[in-house]
Design an enzyme around this catalytic site. Structure first.
Site, PDB file in Angstrom:
ATOM      1  CB  CYS B 212      -0.693  -0.029   1.096  1.00 16.62           C
ATOM      2  SG  CYS B 212      -1.924   1.525   1.256  1.00 16.62           S
ATOM      3  CB  CYS B 215      -0.879   2.237   5.660  1.00 13.37           C
ATOM      4  SG  CYS B 215      -1.418   0.654   5.049  1.00 13.37           S
ATOM      5  CB  CYS B 234      -4.758  -1.079   1.738  1.00 12.98           C
ATOM      6  SG  CYS B 234      -3.567  -1.136   3.186  1.00 12.98           S
ATOM      7  CB  CYS B 237      -5.040   2.770   5.379  1.00 15.65           C
ATOM      8  SG  CYS B 237      -4.473   2.455   3.810  1.00 15.65           S
ATOM      9  CG  ASP B 365      20.518  -2.928 -16.016  1.00 15.54           C
ATOM     10  OD1 ASP B 365      20.518  -3.986 -16.609  1.00 15.54           O
ATOM     11  OD2 ASP B 365      20.207  -2.926 -14.911  1.00 15.54           O
TER      12      ASP B 365
END
Lengths: 240, 466
Positions: B212, B215, B234, B237, B365
């Site tokens: 999340c 949170c 989530c 929260c 890369d």
């Protein structure tokens, strides 16, 4: 049956890390060596004694902190397995984690697992780019190529390095050493990833894993033309 | 009259002509020149837009979304400034305005439509205040240039926070994007897809956001669309996928056209777009949202979207001796995975071409190739007899295919682009599918234009929009 353990594939999945697992597994497959992969995530149980090859990669900061907390709980069993010859490949964050500590810019010492006698300190700038090192595998000098991207600078003291830097930064951009080796533990900053291109290193890991179980460890020859060509591109570019 | 601006614009226009004379694209040099002469160039040019400045940022689909918005707005007769072809750094944005300005530095436009690179976003916002910002998605992209994904997301979030006022158009299905309303406090309109809009063949491997953004708890998903896009909630929260105001469903590909239905408020309409690829529905929904926010009627938006044609390498279609060849830009695992899925969704035999460069603009890369699920192609092995790998890192691409389980005899490495493309066009497949990283794209397109014909738009598969 060789048992490969990918630690925290959920968290540590940067820079094509799983290519290392793919390479180890395929080179076993092609030789008819049975192999299975277990993925172990935070909070899941694993008996390191039963593992033949352990892979520990790197991740972004937040994810690395999550894995560090979990790994610290498994410290003792991992140490014992390593002392008994567990074959380990640790890249980037995983490499740093096996050491004594990581010293931040602010001077804070974040403890590592303390299994290997090395430490890392935060550097001023990120060390990024293609890299070629020279290593010795079963007594034969070999050029290993990859890509490095790290801000931590690692110092390995008296430990054996994985190789000497031919072109690039290596452990810390100062002492021309790259990676570390202890018993059957191989550490490196090279991703790219490391094992697919550098097939002699992959084969060494397979051999060591077989030997540890008392199995026949003479490996049949594979066609490595593409692997060598892929390393060759970087070597040709960096080493003149 | 703004003398400094005038001089800067004149110098930039001269630089553009010179650059073109020497075969350059001139998509950023004029901006560099003008900015050096007069730092306020972009600011002074941008404020001449009579109506809105609309920006698109995020990882994948910026060019496509911006061009779709342009198709929609231009179809109403409004005048626009747009930066095309992915020239999306601050110099490219400045160049776009210069191109539309007259010698006096005056611009006659209603809307400025700007795609902006995530890393350049804060810099551009310091000079231009957009009325609307579209954020489509965040995926891992060219790590060696930007650092990690977290940093990119933070960069965009902080830049948005600093704006006094802006309306956000956000993808409700990407938690990294959806957080932007709560995290910045700005007003927002969400677009997204109804759950389970795609067959379950999507890649399970590269999910960027497990946690999340508010949170740090691990997000739970009821379902995934692709990568980390889906219905998330989530447990820690109150953060969850916002209910989208503009919602797409019933997605299908007919011939060379992608059809989707859109639900908005109580109404519904159908969109048809000349492109392939499931993910392009998100881009079309973003364009639809922008269109409706500036007051264009849904039927008109649909008409505008129908005029959209893919930009270079965004599912651009050619014909070689009657055989279709599709050119597709790839720059990160998610985009490549979606490209592979879209390739596999096309019935019949295929020849595959893959050009991988590792210049600055591609990302030096290329380890991300190992995060792409080429393994999916092994199952379709009988349909793909030949893979031609090209570009500066052709060998690494070939190696990736080898380890994915593609038999060696089906993989050919031809480093030079022209013979490689020729080989692929003449390959055994009924269709040629070409993947290319950014810096290989222009030469790939040039070679294709020389060898093959560009697609003639046709009406097959277009559903009625009346």
């Amino acid at each position: 049956m060789l048992k490969v353990c990918h630690l925290y594939p959920d968290l540590l999945n940067l820079y094509g890390d799983r290519g290392n697992i793919i390479a180890f597994v395929q080179r076993c497959h092609w030789r008819g060596i049975p192999v299975e992969v277990v993925e172990v995530n935070v909070g899941e149980s694993v008996d390191f004694e039963e593992i033949d090859f352990l892979f520990l990669g790197g991740g972004s900061d937040r994810e690395q902190n999550l894995m560090a907390a979990d790994l610290l709980l498994r410290k003792e069993s991992l140490r014992q397995a390593i002392e008994k010859g567990l074959v380990v490949l640790a890249i980037c964050g995983g490499y740093q984690m096996l050491g004594q500590y990581y010293l931040t810019h602010e001077g804070q010492k974040i403890p590592g697992l303390g299994i290997l006698d090395l430490y890392t300190r935060a550097g001023e700038k990120r060390l990024i780019g293609n890299i070629v090192i020279e290593s010795s595998i079963n007594g034969v000098p070999v050029k290993i190529a990859g890509f490095e991207n790290h801000s931590g600078q690692t110092f390995i003291g008296d430990m054996e390095p994985l190789g000497k830097v031919v072109s690039g930064f290596g452990n810390n951009g100062q002492d021309h050493l790259e990676g570390a080796r202890y018993k059957n533990v191989f550490c490196s900053y090279l991703h790219g990833p490391l094992l697919p291109k550098n097939s002699s290193l992959t084969d060494l890991l397979i051999q060591l894993a077989l030997q540890r179980r008392g199995l026949e460890s003479t490996l049949s020859q594979l066609n490595n033309d593409l692997e060598e060509a892929a390393v060759g591109v970087i070597v040709e570019r960096l080493v003149k | 009259m703004n003398i400094k601006l005038m001089i800067a614009v004149i110098a930039a226009k001269l630089a553009a002509s010179l650059s073109r004379m020497f075969g350059g694209k001139g998509s950023s040099l004029p901006g560099v020149v003008a900015r050096r002469i007069y730092q306020g160039t972009l600011r002074d040019l941008a404020k001449q837009a009579r109506k809105d400045i609309i920006m698109v940022t995020g990882t994948n689909g910026k060019t496509t979304t911006n061009n779709m918005i342009a198709s929609v707005i231009a179809s109403t007769g409004c005048k626009i400034v747009i930066n095309q072809e992915g020239a999306n750094l601050i110099t490219g944005v400045t160049t776009a305005f210069i191109r539309y300005a007259n010698w006096l530095g005056r611009i006659d436009c209603d809307y400025a439509l700007l795609e902006v690179d995530e890393a350049s976003f804060p810099k551009v916002l310091r000079e231009i205040s957009p009325q609307m910002v579209v954020v489509n998605n965040f995926f891992r992209d060219q790590l060696d240039r930007y650092g990690e994904l977290d940093k990119t997301v933070t960069l965009v979030r902080e830049a948005l926070k600093d704006l006094p006022q802006v309306h956000l158009i956000l993808n409700s299905d990407d938690p990294l994007v959806a957080q932007m309303q709560q995290a910045t406090g700005h007003s927002a309109t969400f677009f997204g897809l109804a759950p389970n809009q795609r067959p379950a063949t999507g890649s399970q491997q590269t999910r960027e956001a497990r946690f999340c953004p508010m949170c740090g708890e691990e997000l739970q998903y009821e379902n995934y669309q692709y990568s980390q896009l889906g219905s998330f909630v989530c447990p820690g929260c109150s953060f969850k996928r916002p209910e989208p105001e503009i919602e797409g469903f019933a997605i299908e590909t007919v011939g060379s056209v992608l059809n989707a239905s859109v639900k908005y408020h109580q109404a519904m309409t159908t969109l048809s777009i000349h492109t392939h690829g499931f993910y392009n529905v998100y881009n079309a929904l973003a364009a639809f949202t922008v269109g409706s926010l500036i007051g264009i009627k849904p039927e008109q938006i649909a008409k505008g979207l129908l005029t959209y044609r893919p930009a270079i390498g965004r599912m651009e279609t050619f014909f070689y001796q009657g055989k279709p060849a599709i050119l597709n830009l790839v720059k990160n695992p998610t985009g490549y995975n979606e490209g592979v899925n879209s390739l596999l969704s096309i019935a019949g035999t295929k020849t595959v071409f893959m050009a991988i460069n590792d210049n600055d603009a591609d990302g030096k890369d290329i380890s991300w190739l190992w995060d792409v699920d080429f393994e999916h192609m092994v199952k379709a092995n009988h349909e793909i007899e030949l893979f031609v790998c090209s570009g500066l890192r052709a060998e690494e691409m070939a190696l990736r295919l080898k380890y994915a389980g593609i038999p060696l005899e089906q993989i050919t490495v031809i480093k030079e682009m022209e013979p490689a493309i020729k080989k692929a066009l003449e390959g055994p497949g009924k269709l040629t599918y070409l993947f290319s990283t950014y810096t290989a794209l222009w030469s790939a397109q040039k070679i294709l234009l020389a060898l093959a014909e560009k697609e003639v738009p046709h009406a097959e598969g277009v559903s009625s929009i009346s």
